[in-house]
Structure formats: structure tokens, C-alpha cells
Scaffold this active site. Structure first.
Site, mmCIF file in Angstrom:
data_model
loop_
_atom_site.group_PDB
_atom_site.id
_atom_site.type_symbol
_atom_site.label_atom_id
_atom_site.label_comp_id
_atom_site.label_asym_id
_atom_site.label_seq_id
_atom_site.Cartn_x
_atom_site.Cartn_y
_atom_site.Cartn_z
ATOM 1 N N LEU A 102 0.886 -1.166 0.000
ATOM 2 C CA LEU A 102 0.000 0.000 0.000
ATOM 3 C C LEU A 102 0.918 1.208 0.000
ATOM 4 O O LEU A 102 1.987 1.179 0.632
ATOM 5 C CB LEU A 102 -0.882 0.008 1.257
ATOM 6 C CG LEU A 102 -1.969 -1.069 1.356
ATOM 7 C CD1 LEU A 102 -2.726 -0.938 2.673
ATOM 8 C CD2 LEU A 102 -2.932 -0.994 0.176
ATOM 9 N N ASP A 103 0.518 2.274 -0.681
ATOM 10 C CA ASP A 103 1.325 3.502 -0.654
ATOM 11 C C ASP A 103 1.473 3.963 0.795
ATOM 12 O O ASP A 103 0.638 3.656 1.651
ATOM 13 C CB ASP A 103 0.630 4.611 -1.445
ATOM 14 C CG ASP A 103 0.512 4.275 -2.921
ATOM 15 O OD1 ASP A 103 1.295 3.430 -3.402
ATOM 16 O OD2 ASP A 103 -0.361 4.860 -3.583
ATOM 17 N N LYS A 104 2.508 4.773 1.006
ATOM 18 C CA LYS A 104 2.751 5.251 2.374
ATOM 19 C C LYS A 104 1.509 5.951 2.941
ATOM 20 O O LYS A 104 1.139 5.740 4.096
ATOM 21 C CB LYS A 104 3.944 6.205 2.364
ATOM 22 C CG LYS A 104 4.375 6.624 3.733
ATOM 23 C CD LYS A 104 5.618 7.486 3.686
ATOM 24 C CE LYS A 104 5.877 8.055 5.069
ATOM 25 N NZ LYS A 104 6.912 9.085 5.050
#
Ligand code: URA
Length: 241
Positions: A102-104
Site C-alpha cells: 500500500l502507498d505510504k
């Protein structure tokens, strides 16, 4: 497996502490005293005890994290905190890693395990396992978008996504949607909306297949998967083999 590794993995101390434990005579294998850290045991067959207590061996760990929007989906990073950094030491011992990324700044359901086969299967686009996201969108999401998403969207690099299911929860200047995709291209949800001229302002993963994020988990909290949840994942990842 070496007995010192087994005991260290099961939380009986560092390799050095385990060596001392063995030396002190507190460890038995199949009821025989064992003092050498180099001895190999078969954790599935041999009965290992420490101070009379049987060591329950487990190979895999399966965790569900409600990822907050400030952790990297990685095992280590020189600059940022990762999802592994926040795990308890007794869980880190298993050397787990996040399943996919997942993106940050993305929140929500992230699985963490050391079961490479399951991780690989869950992230394989061939398995067609849906990942469902909730998002807020800067822009008015329309029925045309729903149709376009259902056909597949051409991203900035020319890749055309597989069909995706877009549900509009609220259509306004700021819209709210749920989107189910079966692939995990880099920044996929954000890029799909960019392709139709809109911007994702908040993104949270709600479920993988029918495995839902436990809403009891606060951001940054995690728990082990229940037996039913694990059985479900093992079953869906074995389909179409
Ligand atoms: N799509 C994105 O754009 N970001 C994520 O973190 C997951 C899916």
C-alpha cells in the site's frame, strides 16, 4: 533445523541466551537432555521441552494490520518507519513481510506474513482476487466513470487495467467511492482516477476478497488472523491452480 534457531524463533531468547539455556541443562529433546546448540531437530516430529514445558513450534505467522498513513509497506528502510518496525519483537522473530504494497499515505487492510507461497498467490493477478478500496475523490465521479472502469482504464504508461467495479457512494465536488480491482499496479487506484481527470485525496483498503478489515483495529493496531480467515485465504488462493 538447529535447536538454537528453533528456540530463538519460538521466543526463548537470543541465540546467545539460548546457548546458555542449553548449557544450563534446561532443554530436552525426546526426553533426553540436550546441551549443544548445533544439534539438529525436526520441529514437526521431535518433542522439545524447556524446563519441562513443551515448545509449540509454528512456522508461519499471519497478521492483519490496520495500516496508518505514515508507514512504508516494506521490511526496512533507512529513512522511514515501516509496517514491520511497529510489530512486537515476538512477531518480528518470524521475519514477516507485507503482502503486496500500500502507498505510504494509504490506510487500511494490510496482511503481513512469512508465508511466501500465500503472499505470492494473493498478489498474483492470475488469481483474480478482488481488493476493495474506499476513497474520497476531488471531482464529481459519474456513471460514465463507472462504465469506463468496468471496461478497463488506460493508464499514463499505456497499460489498460482489467475491468474494475466502481460504486459511487456520494457524487459531488468531493465524491466518495468504493472500487474493487484485481491487480496491484503501482499507484493503481490513484492513476485510474487521474486517467479520468480526478484526484484521489484519501485511500483506504477495506477488504481482500471477502476478508474484511477488522474495524475494531485502530490505525496502527494489528492482530493474528483467525482460523476461519486463514482457511478462507488458503481456499481462494488454491482455486484455479
Ligand atoms: N492503489 C493506489 O493508488 N495506492 C495504493 O496504496 C493501493 C492501490
Amino acid at each position: 533445523m538447529r535447536i538454537d534457531k528453533l528456540l530463538a524463533n519460538m521466543g526463548y531468547g537470543t541465540r546467545k541466551e539460548v546457548k546458555n539455556l542449553l548449557k544450563s541443562g534446561g532443554v530436552r529433546v525426546n526426553n533426553e537432555p540436550e546441551k549443544s546448540p548445533k544439534t539438529h531437530v525436526d520441529p514437526e516430529k521431535d518433542v522439545v521441552t524447556v524446563m519441562g514445558e513443551t515448545v509449540e513450534y509454528r512456522k508461519y505467522i499471519y497478521l492483519m494490520l490496520n495500516k496508518p498513513g505514515d508507514l512504508l509497506s516494506a521490511t526496512e528502510d533507512p529513512h522511514d518507519m515501516t509496517v514491520i518496525d511497529i510489530l512486537q519483537p515476538e512477531d518480528q522473530i518470524f521475519e514477516p513481510f507485507p503482502v503486496g504494497r500500500l502507498d505510504k499515505d494509504t490506510e487500511g487492510l494490510l496482511l503481513i506474513t512469512n508465508d511466501g507461497q500465500l503472499a505470492h498467490r494473493l498478489t498474483s493477478p492470475k488469481k483474480d482476487i478482488g481488493k476493495t478500496y474506499y476513497a474520497t475523490i476531488d471531482g464529481k465521479v459519474s456513471e460514465e466513470d463507472v462504465t469506463a472502469f468496468s471496461k478497463g482504464i488506460e493508464l499514463d504508461d499505456g497499460y489498460v487495467t482489467k475491468p474494475a467495479e466502481l460504486e459511487i457512494l456520494k457524487s459531488n465536488d468531493i465524491s466518495e467511492i468504493e472500487l474493487t480491482i484485481t491487480e496491484g499496479k503501482f499507484h493503481q487506484v490513484k492513476r485510474m482516477f487521474e486517467a479520468v481527470g480526478k484526484r484521489v485525496t484519501y485511500l483506504k483498503r477495506l477488504k481482500i476478497g471477502e476478508l474484511h478489515l477488522d474495524e475494531e483495529l485502530e490505525l496502527g493496531e494489528y492482530r493474528e488472523l483467525g482460523d476461519d480467515e486463514l482457511d478462507y485465504l488458503l481456499t481462494i488462493t488454491k482455486l484455479n491452480d
